[in-house]
Scaffold this motif. Structure first.
Motif, PDB file in Angstrom:
ATOM      1  N   LEU A 104      20.054   8.549   2.372  1.00 55.56           N
ATOM      2  CA  LEU A 104      19.323   8.298   3.612  1.00 55.56           C
ATOM      3  C   LEU A 104      18.345   9.416   3.949  1.00 55.56           C
ATOM      4  O   LEU A 104      17.408   9.226   4.708  1.00 55.56           O
ATOM      5  N   ARG A 105      18.567  10.575   3.396  1.00 54.38           N
ATOM      6  CA  ARG A 105      17.650  11.677   3.671  1.00 54.38           C
ATOM      7  C   ARG A 105      16.728  11.973   2.493  1.00 54.38           C
ATOM      8  O   ARG A 105      16.019  12.972   2.491  1.00 54.38           O
ATOM      9  N   GLN A 106      16.773  11.109   1.503  1.00 58.09           N
ATOM     10  CA  GLN A 106      15.924  11.266   0.316  1.00 58.09           C
ATOM     11  C   GLN A 106      14.657  10.441   0.538  1.00 58.09           C
ATOM     12  O   GLN A 106      14.541   9.329   0.058  1.00 58.09           O
ATOM     13  N   ASN A 107      13.696  11.001   1.257  1.00 53.18           N
ATOM     14  CA  ASN A 107      12.560  10.194   1.706  1.00 53.18           C
ATOM     15  C   ASN A 107      11.370  10.215   0.768  1.00 53.18           C
ATOM     16  O   ASN A 107      10.455   9.421   0.940  1.00 53.18           O
ATOM     17  N   GLY A 108      11.341  11.116  -0.220  1.00 54.27           N
ATOM     18  CA  GLY A 108      10.175  11.199  -1.077  1.00 54.27           C
ATOM     19  C   GLY A 108      10.126  10.050  -2.056  1.00 54.27           C
ATOM     20  O   GLY A 108      11.145   9.580  -2.531  1.00 54.27           O
ATOM     21  N   ALA A 109       8.935   9.580  -2.361  1.00 52.04           N
ATOM     22  CA  ALA A 109       8.750   8.535  -3.370  1.00 52.04           C
ATOM     23  C   ALA A 109       7.664   8.994  -4.317  1.00 52.04           C
ATOM     24  O   ALA A 109       6.489   8.969  -3.985  1.00 52.04           O
ATOM     25  N   GLU A 110       8.035   9.462  -5.472  1.00 51.62           N
ATOM     26  CA  GLU A 110       7.074  10.007  -6.411  1.00 51.62           C
ATOM     27  C   GLU A 110       6.741   8.992  -7.497  1.00 51.62           C
ATOM     28  O   GLU A 110       7.538   8.129  -7.831  1.00 51.62           O
ATOM     29  N   ALA A 111       5.556   9.118  -8.072  1.00 50.09           N
ATOM     30  CA  ALA A 111       5.195   8.331  -9.247  1.00 50.09           C
ATOM     31  C   ALA A 111       5.669   9.107 -10.463  1.00 50.09           C
ATOM     32  O   ALA A 111       4.936   9.878 -11.055  1.00 50.09           O
ATOM     33  N   ALA A 112       6.930   8.945 -10.824  1.00 53.35           N
ATOM     34  CA  ALA A 112       7.534   9.721 -11.894  1.00 53.35           C
ATOM     35  C   ALA A 112       7.839   8.835 -13.081  1.00 53.35           C
ATOM     36  O   ALA A 112       7.614   7.641 -13.066  1.00 53.35           O
ATOM     37  N   ILE A 119      20.436   2.780 -14.324  1.00 48.74           N
ATOM     38  CA  ILE A 119      20.067   3.806 -15.299  1.00 48.74           C
ATOM     39  C   ILE A 119      19.142   4.771 -14.579  1.00 48.74           C
ATOM     40  O   ILE A 119      18.078   4.376 -14.089  1.00 48.74           O
ATOM     41  N   ALA A 120      19.569   6.022 -14.475  1.00 47.83           N
ATOM     42  CA  ALA A 120      18.814   6.997 -13.697  1.00 47.83           C
ATOM     43  C   ALA A 120      18.323   8.132 -14.582  1.00 47.83           C
ATOM     44  O   ALA A 120      19.081   8.676 -15.393  1.00 47.83           O
ATOM     45  N   GLU A 121      17.052   8.469 -14.428  1.00 47.30           N
ATOM     46  CA  GLU A 121      16.528   9.688 -15.032  1.00 47.30           C
ATOM     47  C   GLU A 121      16.521  10.749 -13.933  1.00 47.30           C
ATOM     48  O   GLU A 121      15.932  10.552 -12.869  1.00 47.30           O
ATOM     49  N   VAL A 122      17.191  11.857 -14.186  1.00 49.80           N
ATOM     50  CA  VAL A 122      17.424  12.880 -13.170  1.00 49.80           C
ATOM     51  C   VAL A 122      16.323  13.933 -13.250  1.00 49.80           C
ATOM     52  O   VAL A 122      16.037  14.461 -14.332  1.00 49.80           O
ATOM     53  N   HIS A 123      15.720  14.256 -12.105  1.00 54.29           N
ATOM     54  CA  HIS A 123      14.644  15.239 -12.069  1.00 54.29           C
ATOM     55  C   HIS A 123      15.060  16.567 -11.439  1.00 54.29           C
ATOM     56  O   HIS A 123      14.570  17.619 -11.847  1.00 54.29           O
ATOM     57  N   ALA A 124      15.908  16.526 -10.409  1.00 57.25           N
ATOM     58  CA  ALA A 124      16.278  17.754  -9.699  1.00 57.25           C
ATOM     59  C   ALA A 124      16.975  18.724 -10.639  1.00 57.25           C
ATOM     60  O   ALA A 124      17.876  18.341 -11.390  1.00 57.25           O
ATOM     61  N   ARG A 125      16.574  19.991 -10.601  1.00 54.71           N
ATOM     62  CA  ARG A 125      17.113  21.003 -11.503  1.00 54.71           C
ATOM     63  C   ARG A 125      18.043  21.978 -10.795  1.00 54.71           C
ATOM     64  O   ARG A 125      18.573  22.894 -11.411  1.00 54.71           O
ATOM     65  N   SER A 126      18.245  21.784  -9.510  1.00 53.49           N
ATOM     66  CA  SER A 126      19.175  22.642  -8.764  1.00 53.49           C
ATOM     67  C   SER A 126      19.659  21.883  -7.544  1.00 53.49           C
ATOM     68  O   SER A 126      19.000  20.932  -7.080  1.00 53.49           O
ATOM     69  N   LEU A 127      20.786  22.296  -7.003  1.00 54.27           N
ATOM     70  CA  LEU A 127      21.324  21.647  -5.809  1.00 54.27           C
ATOM     71  C   LEU A 127      20.410  21.907  -4.614  1.00 54.27           C
ATOM     72  O   LEU A 127      20.266  21.043  -3.739  1.00 54.27           O
ATOM     73  N   GLU A 128      19.780  23.086  -4.596  1.00 55.18           N
ATOM     74  CA  GLU A 128      18.854  23.397  -3.514  1.00 55.18           C
ATOM     75  C   GLU A 128      17.665  22.449  -3.535  1.00 55.18           C
ATOM     76  O   GLU A 128      17.196  21.993  -2.486  1.00 55.18           O
ATOM     77  N   GLU A 129      17.191  22.146  -4.726  1.00 53.25           N
ATOM     78  CA  GLU A 129      16.080  21.206  -4.854  1.00 53.25           C
ATOM     79  C   GLU A 129      16.507  19.800  -4.455  1.00 53.25           C
ATOM     80  O   GLU A 129      15.747  19.059  -3.828  1.00 53.25           O
ATOM     81  N   THR A 173      12.277   7.537  -6.876  1.00 55.20           N
ATOM     82  CA  THR A 173      12.643   8.366  -5.745  1.00 55.20           C
ATOM     83  C   THR A 173      12.293   9.817  -6.050  1.00 55.20           C
ATOM     84  O   THR A 173      11.825  10.140  -7.145  1.00 55.20           O
ATOM     85  N   GLU A 174      12.523  10.681  -5.104  1.00 55.99           N
ATOM     86  CA  GLU A 174      12.144  12.081  -5.266  1.00 55.99           C
ATOM     87  C   GLU A 174      12.917  12.760  -6.386  1.00 55.99           C
ATOM     88  O   GLU A 174      12.377  13.561  -7.133  1.00 55.99           O
ATOM     89  N   LYS A 224       0.807  -1.222   0.000  1.00 49.78           N
ATOM     90  CA  LYS A 224       0.000   0.000   0.000  1.00 49.78           C
ATOM     91  C   LYS A 224       0.836   1.266   0.000  1.00 49.78           C
ATOM     92  O   LYS A 224       0.303   2.353   0.170  1.00 49.78           O
ATOM     93  N   MET A 225       2.155   1.124  -0.169  1.00 46.02           N
ATOM     94  CA  MET A 225       3.023   2.302  -0.162  1.00 46.02           C
ATOM     95  C   MET A 225       4.144   2.119  -1.159  1.00 46.02           C
ATOM     96  O   MET A 225       4.721   1.035  -1.271  1.00 46.02           O
ATOM     97  N   SER A 226       4.451   3.187  -1.897  1.00 50.68           N
ATOM     98  CA  SER A 226       5.588   3.171  -2.797  1.00 50.68           C
ATOM     99  C   SER A 226       6.877   3.157  -1.983  1.00 50.68           C
ATOM    100  O   SER A 226       6.940   3.722  -0.896  1.00 50.68           O
ATOM    101  N   LEU A 227       7.899   2.514  -2.526  1.00 43.87           N
ATOM    102  CA  LEU A 227       9.194   2.444  -1.853  1.00 43.87           C
ATOM    103  C   LEU A 227      10.182   3.374  -2.521  1.00 43.87           C
ATOM    104  O   LEU A 227      10.442   3.261  -3.716  1.00 43.87           O
ATOM    105  N   SER A 228      10.738   4.301  -1.757  1.00 45.62           N
ATOM    106  CA  SER A 228      11.843   5.108  -2.258  1.00 45.62           C
ATOM    107  C   SER A 228      13.138   4.325  -2.071  1.00 45.62           C
ATOM    108  O   SER A 228      13.193   3.328  -1.351  1.00 45.62           O
ATOM    109  N   PHE A 229      14.204   4.780  -2.719  1.00 43.84           N
ATOM    110  CA  PHE A 229      15.497   4.130  -2.552  1.00 43.84           C
ATOM    111  C   PHE A 229      15.943   4.221  -1.099  1.00 43.84           C
ATOM    112  O   PHE A 229      16.572   3.300  -0.569  1.00 43.84           O
ATOM    113  N   ASP A 230      15.617   5.326  -0.446  1.00 42.63           N
ATOM    114  CA  ASP A 230      15.947   5.498   0.962  1.00 42.63           C
ATOM    115  C   ASP A 230      15.358   4.372   1.799  1.00 42.63           C
ATOM    116  O   ASP A 230      16.054   3.695   2.553  1.00 42.63           O
ATOM    117  N   LYS A 231      14.034   4.160   1.658  1.00 40.90           N
ATOM    118  CA  LYS A 231      13.385   3.126   2.465  1.00 40.90           C
ATOM    119  C   LYS A 231      13.929   1.742   2.131  1.00 40.90           C
ATOM    120  O   LYS A 231      14.114   0.899   3.017  1.00 40.90           O
TER     121      LYS A 231
END
Length: 236
Positions: free
Chosen positions: A212-220, A128-138, A107-108, A56-63
């Motif tokens: 370890l601090r990347q807790n978001g799990a998006e349907a991307a 193989i990773a598709e990168v979403h973050a567009r800034s280091l702050e993000e 993952t987020e 019932k929950m998506s798994l992020s790489f963190d989890k």
């Protein structure tokens, strides 16, 4: 002709032996542990672990890495029914991953696609990773994990940020090799899809401290094929 398959973790994950939730329950019961004991080992709430076990929950790489570390198993054991194969003996094993196949973790900031996911205890872990973050702050906190890493940009433009060097701008066809214990982050530096092939040394177990601090799990979007887009879970 059989349809190509890509295993994606969503809120409706199938209950098969390749489902980490099913593997988590089986390993927990095999060892006689309660959800509370797993929670103490992983730092995850009991309610979260229960949702994972029941698909019932998506798994992020963190989890996923926290669970693998808490259970003291390789990440591959959470989504493979194959018995471990020793690394120090000749086994002649091989794995072919067709386009669109592999084990995908959303993952987020990345969509990770793991080729050869059925092989355990690999000395090299291709991602193989598709990168979403567009800034280091993000992106947030830099990733660190033991071993070394080779990265080849497959599509788009990537900026690799690290602790010791100025950001490196890498275009399609460019590659970089670096010490992955050094904090690092892949940032998308151009419009459109940005994909990178990363090969990490040391096996899945060496990735347990990553993100370890990347807790978001998006349907991307899964990184399944060049230029391809599969529907998001929230597109309906």
């Amino acid at each position: 002709m059989p349809a190509k398959r890509s295993k994606h973790l969503t809120s409706a994950a199938p209950t098969t032996t390749h489902n980490p939730g099913v593997a988590l329950r089986a390993l927990r019961r095999q060892r006689g542990w309660t959800l509370a004991e797993i929670g103490a080992r992983t730092g995850l709430p009991i309610s979260t672990l229960s949702k994972i076990e029941n698909g019932k929950m998506s798994l992020s790489f963190d989890k996923l890495t926290r669970i693998a570390q808490g259970l003291e198993v390789d990440i591959g054991e959470l989504f493979s029914s194959q018995s471990p194969v020793g690394n120090d003996t000749f086994s002649g094993r091989r794995s072919i991953t067709r386009a669109g196949e592999g084990y995908a973790i959303r993952t987020e900031h990345y969509d990770h696609l793991y080729p050869a996911s059925e092989l355990l205890n690999k000395r090299l872990v291709p991602i193989i990773a598709e990168v979403h973050a567009r800034s280091l702050e993000e992106f947030g906190e830099l990733i660190r994990h033991t071993g070394e890493e080779f990265a080849l940009v497959l599509e788009g433009v990537i900026e690799l940020h690290s602790e010791l060097y100025a950001p490196a701008r890498l275009e399609a066809g460019d590659s970089i090799y670096f010490d992955s214990a050094m904090g690092h982050a892949y940032i998308a530096a151009a419009p459109g899809p940005c994909r990178v092939l990363a090969v990490c040394s040391g096996g899945e177990s060496h990735l347990r401290d990553a993100m370890l601090r990347q807790n978001g799990a998006e349907a991307a979007r899964p990184a399944a094929g060049r230029g391809a887009r599969k529907p998001r879970a929230d597109d309906a």
